[in-house]
Design an enzyme around this catalytic site. Structure first.
Site, PDB file in Angstrom:
ATOM      1  N   LYS A   4     -30.626 -32.068  36.497  1.00  0.00           N
ATOM      2  CA  LYS A   4     -29.715 -31.910  37.640  1.00  0.00           C
ATOM      3  C   LYS A   4     -30.328 -32.278  38.978  1.00  0.00           C
ATOM      4  O   LYS A   4     -29.631 -32.720  39.868  1.00  0.00           O
ATOM      5  CB  LYS A   4     -29.222 -30.467  37.711  1.00  0.00           C
ATOM      6  CG  LYS A   4     -28.016 -30.210  36.809  1.00  0.00           C
ATOM      7  CD  LYS A   4     -27.463 -28.820  37.039  1.00  0.00           C
ATOM      8  CE  LYS A   4     -26.191 -28.615  36.244  1.00  0.00           C
ATOM      9  NZ  LYS A   4     -25.820 -27.192  36.179  1.00  0.00           N
ATOM     10  N   GLY A  23     -35.769 -25.952  37.460  1.00  0.00           N
ATOM     11  CA  GLY A  23     -37.122 -26.223  36.971  1.00  0.00           C
ATOM     12  C   GLY A  23     -37.921 -24.954  36.720  1.00  0.00           C
ATOM     13  O   GLY A  23     -39.075 -25.018  36.306  1.00  0.00           O
ATOM     14  N   THR A  31     -37.744 -22.681  34.369  1.00  0.00           N
ATOM     15  CA  THR A  31     -38.169 -22.483  32.981  1.00  0.00           C
ATOM     16  C   THR A  31     -39.415 -23.321  32.695  1.00  0.00           C
ATOM     17  O   THR A  31     -40.413 -22.825  32.171  1.00  0.00           O
ATOM     18  CB  THR A  31     -37.029 -22.875  32.012  1.00  0.00           C
ATOM     19  OG1 THR A  31     -35.835 -22.199  32.421  1.00  0.00           O
ATOM     20  CG2 THR A  31     -37.362 -22.508  30.579  1.00  0.00           C
ATOM     21  N   LEU A  32     -39.385 -24.598  33.082  1.00  0.00           N
ATOM     22  CA  LEU A  32     -40.523 -25.491  32.808  1.00  0.00           C
ATOM     23  C   LEU A  32     -41.742 -25.124  33.634  1.00  0.00           C
ATOM     24  O   LEU A  32     -42.871 -25.226  33.155  1.00  0.00           O
ATOM     25  CB  LEU A  32     -40.138 -26.943  33.086  1.00  0.00           C
ATOM     26  CG  LEU A  32     -39.094 -27.547  32.154  1.00  0.00           C
ATOM     27  CD1 LEU A  32     -38.866 -29.004  32.515  1.00  0.00           C
ATOM     28  CD2 LEU A  32     -39.526 -27.405  30.699  1.00  0.00           C
ATOM     29  N   ASP A  34     -32.535 -27.576  35.549  1.00  0.00           N
ATOM     30  CA  ASP A  34     -31.774 -27.334  36.781  1.00  0.00           C
ATOM     31  C   ASP A  34     -32.767 -27.042  37.902  1.00  0.00           C
ATOM     32  O   ASP A  34     -33.259 -27.954  38.564  1.00  0.00           O
ATOM     33  CB  ASP A  34     -30.793 -26.185  36.527  1.00  0.00           C
ATOM     34  CG  ASP A  34     -29.917 -25.895  37.726  1.00  0.00           C
ATOM     35  OD1 ASP A  34     -29.977 -26.658  38.706  1.00  0.00           O
ATOM     36  OD2 ASP A  34     -29.168 -24.898  37.697  1.00  0.00           O
ATOM     37  N   GLU A  46     -35.865 -29.981  25.933  1.00  0.00           N
ATOM     38  CA  GLU A  46     -34.949 -29.120  26.691  1.00  0.00           C
ATOM     39  C   GLU A  46     -33.547 -29.716  26.694  1.00  0.00           C
ATOM     40  O   GLU A  46     -33.401 -30.938  26.597  1.00  0.00           O
ATOM     41  CB  GLU A  46     -35.438 -29.041  28.159  1.00  0.00           C
ATOM     42  CG  GLU A  46     -36.022 -27.711  28.573  1.00  0.00           C
ATOM     43  CD  GLU A  46     -35.002 -26.599  28.771  1.00  0.00           C
ATOM     44  OE1 GLU A  46     -34.060 -26.472  27.963  1.00  0.00           O
ATOM     45  OE2 GLU A  46     -35.162 -25.842  29.740  1.00  0.00           O
ATOM     46  N   ASP A  47     -32.552 -28.868  26.857  1.00  0.00           N
ATOM     47  CA  ASP A  47     -31.187 -29.374  26.993  1.00  0.00           C
ATOM     48  C   ASP A  47     -30.933 -29.877  28.409  1.00  0.00           C
ATOM     49  O   ASP A  47     -30.489 -30.985  28.630  1.00  0.00           O
ATOM     50  CB  ASP A  47     -30.163 -28.294  26.594  1.00  0.00           C
ATOM     51  CG  ASP A  47     -30.344 -26.971  27.340  1.00  0.00           C
ATOM     52  OD1 ASP A  47     -31.343 -26.788  28.064  1.00  0.00           O
ATOM     53  OD2 ASP A  47     -29.475 -26.088  27.178  1.00  0.00           O
ATOM     54  N   GLY A  55     -30.197 -24.033  23.485  1.00  0.00           N
ATOM     55  CA  GLY A  55     -29.534 -25.198  24.069  1.00  0.00           C
ATOM     56  C   GLY A  55     -29.947 -26.547  23.508  1.00  0.00           C
ATOM     57  O   GLY A  55     -29.165 -27.485  23.500  1.00  0.00           O
ATOM     58  N   ARG A 102     -20.933 -24.646  22.558  1.00  0.00           N
ATOM     59  CA  ARG A 102     -22.155 -25.333  22.113  1.00  0.00           C
ATOM     60  C   ARG A 102     -21.873 -26.414  21.070  1.00  0.00           C
ATOM     61  O   ARG A 102     -22.590 -27.389  20.961  1.00  0.00           O
ATOM     62  CB  ARG A 102     -23.134 -24.328  21.484  1.00  0.00           C
ATOM     63  CG  ARG A 102     -23.794 -23.393  22.473  1.00  0.00           C
ATOM     64  CD  ARG A 102     -24.987 -22.706  21.793  1.00  0.00           C
ATOM     65  NE  ARG A 102     -25.441 -21.515  22.500  1.00  0.00           N
ATOM     66  CZ  ARG A 102     -26.300 -21.514  23.524  1.00  0.00           C
ATOM     67  NH1 ARG A 102     -26.788 -22.646  23.970  1.00  0.00           N
ATOM     68  NH2 ARG A 102     -26.659 -20.377  24.099  1.00  0.00           N
TER      69      ARG A 102
HETATM   70  P1  IMP Z   1     -33.839 -23.929  35.152  1.00  0.00           P
HETATM   71  O1  IMP Z   1     -34.884 -22.963  34.710  1.00  0.00           O
HETATM   72  O2  IMP Z   1     -33.165 -23.524  36.447  1.00  0.00           O
HETATM   73  O3  IMP Z   1     -34.303 -25.383  35.191  1.00  0.00           O
HETATM   74  O4  IMP Z   1     -32.643 -23.822  34.132  1.00  0.00           O
HETATM   75  C1  IMP Z   1     -32.676 -24.402  32.898  1.00  0.00           C
HETATM   76  C2  IMP Z   1     -31.803 -23.644  31.922  1.00  0.00           C
HETATM   77  O5  IMP Z   1     -30.617 -23.115  32.564  1.00  0.00           O
HETATM   78  C3  IMP Z   1     -31.302 -24.593  30.867  1.00  0.00           C
HETATM   79  O6  IMP Z   1     -32.181 -24.657  29.778  1.00  0.00           O
HETATM   80  C4  IMP Z   1     -29.959 -24.001  30.491  1.00  0.00           C
HETATM   81  O7  IMP Z   1     -30.130 -22.990  29.515  1.00  0.00           O
HETATM   82  C5  IMP Z   1     -29.474 -23.355  31.772  1.00  0.00           C
HETATM   83  N1  IMP Z   1     -28.553 -24.264  32.492  1.00  0.00           N
HETATM   84  C6  IMP Z   1     -28.748 -24.837  33.699  1.00  0.00           C
HETATM   85  N2  IMP Z   1     -27.698 -25.585  34.067  1.00  0.00           N
HETATM   86  C7  IMP Z   1     -26.793 -25.490  33.045  1.00  0.00           C
HETATM   87  C8  IMP Z   1     -25.479 -26.075  32.823  1.00  0.00           C
HETATM   88  O8  IMP Z   1     -24.903 -26.833  33.618  1.00  0.00           O
HETATM   89  N3  IMP Z   1     -24.871 -25.736  31.651  1.00  0.00           N
HETATM   90  C9  IMP Z   1     -25.457 -24.921  30.726  1.00  0.00           C
HETATM   91  N4  IMP Z   1     -26.668 -24.368  30.893  1.00  0.00           N
HETATM   92  C10 IMP Z   1     -27.338 -24.649  32.053  1.00  0.00           C
HETATM   93 MG    MG Z   2     -31.771 -23.737  27.956  1.00  0.00          MG
END
Ligand code: IMP
Ligand code: MG
Length: 184
Positions: free
Chosen positions: A139, A113, A115-116, A111, A107-108, A52, A172
């Site tokens: 987000k 959190g 992953t982080l 959402d 990071e792209d 991403g 993408r």
């Molecule tokens: P988290 O671990 O919930 O913070 O999710 C982060 C990862 O979910 C991002 O690096 C994206 O790969 C994916 N992601 C979350 N929201 C979106 C979105 O609106 N569009 C595309 N990918 C998303």
């Molecule tokens: Mg990602």
């Protein structure tokens, strides 16, 4: 640029949320601030989370003026469709020794959190001098731990694609960030 007529496998673009020009201006601001934060002695290593971050990363590092090196990680969080389960795994890991390095994780979008929350402690366990995060989109900024130091834009609570972000690997390549139409 018009977003009409852009089709993925089963969804299509609704509206452009962040235009190419707006992203470019914000990337320059982020890079200026990052360049002021680090010194050459910090041995900055900019680490992009694939896939991403690939476009954001390419644009960002070309605007960062402090000397730095670049690497990538591939992390996968389990879950189906747009919901993550909290389990994260590294599918590709950096071979660079992080000891004493200033690590900037790119990071792209953040959402939940999840992953982080998993990745930052993992990188910190490798003895870097610091670990900071720069994300293009965020987000739910109010609920995050760890908190990214640099955030491009607060994102609406919609599923976003383009500028590296995908829906089932589509979209993408779009030069802007757009929302998707709801499934028919
Ligand atoms: P988290 O671990 O919930 O913070 O999710 C982060 C990862 O979910 C991002 O690096 C994206 O790969 C994916 N992601 C979350 N929201 C979106 C979105 O609106 N569009 C595309 N990918 C998303
Ligand atoms: Mg990602």
């Amino acid at each position: 640029m018009s977003a009409s007529g852009i089709e993925g496998s089963d969804r299509s673009i609704e509206t452009v949320v962040f235009s190419e020009a707006r992203i470019a201006a914000r990337v320059r601001e982020l890079a200026r601030d990052i360049s002021r934060t680090y010194a050459p002695d910090d041995r900055l290593l900019v680490v992009g989370l694939l896939k991403g971050s690939f476009i954001f990363m390419a644009d960002l590092v070309r605007e960062i003026t402090v000397p730095h090196q670049i690497d990538f990680l591939v992390a996968s969080s389990y879950g189906s469709g747009t919901v993550t389960t909290g389990e994260v795994r590294l599918l590709y890991d950096s071979a660079i020794d992080l000891t004493g390095r200033a690590v900037l994780l790119v990071e792209d979008i953040v959402d939940s959190g999840t992953t982080l929350a998993w990745l930052c402690p993992e990188l910190e366990s490798r003895g870097p001098r610091s670990v900071e995060v720069c994300t293009l989109l965020h987000k739910r900024r109010e609920t995050q731990n760890p908190e990214p130091r640099w955030v491009g834009f607060d994102a609406p609570n919609a599923f976003l694609v383009g500028y590296g972000l995908d829906h089932a690997e589509d979209f993408r390549h779009l030069p802007y960030v757009a929302s998707l139409k709801s499934p028919a």
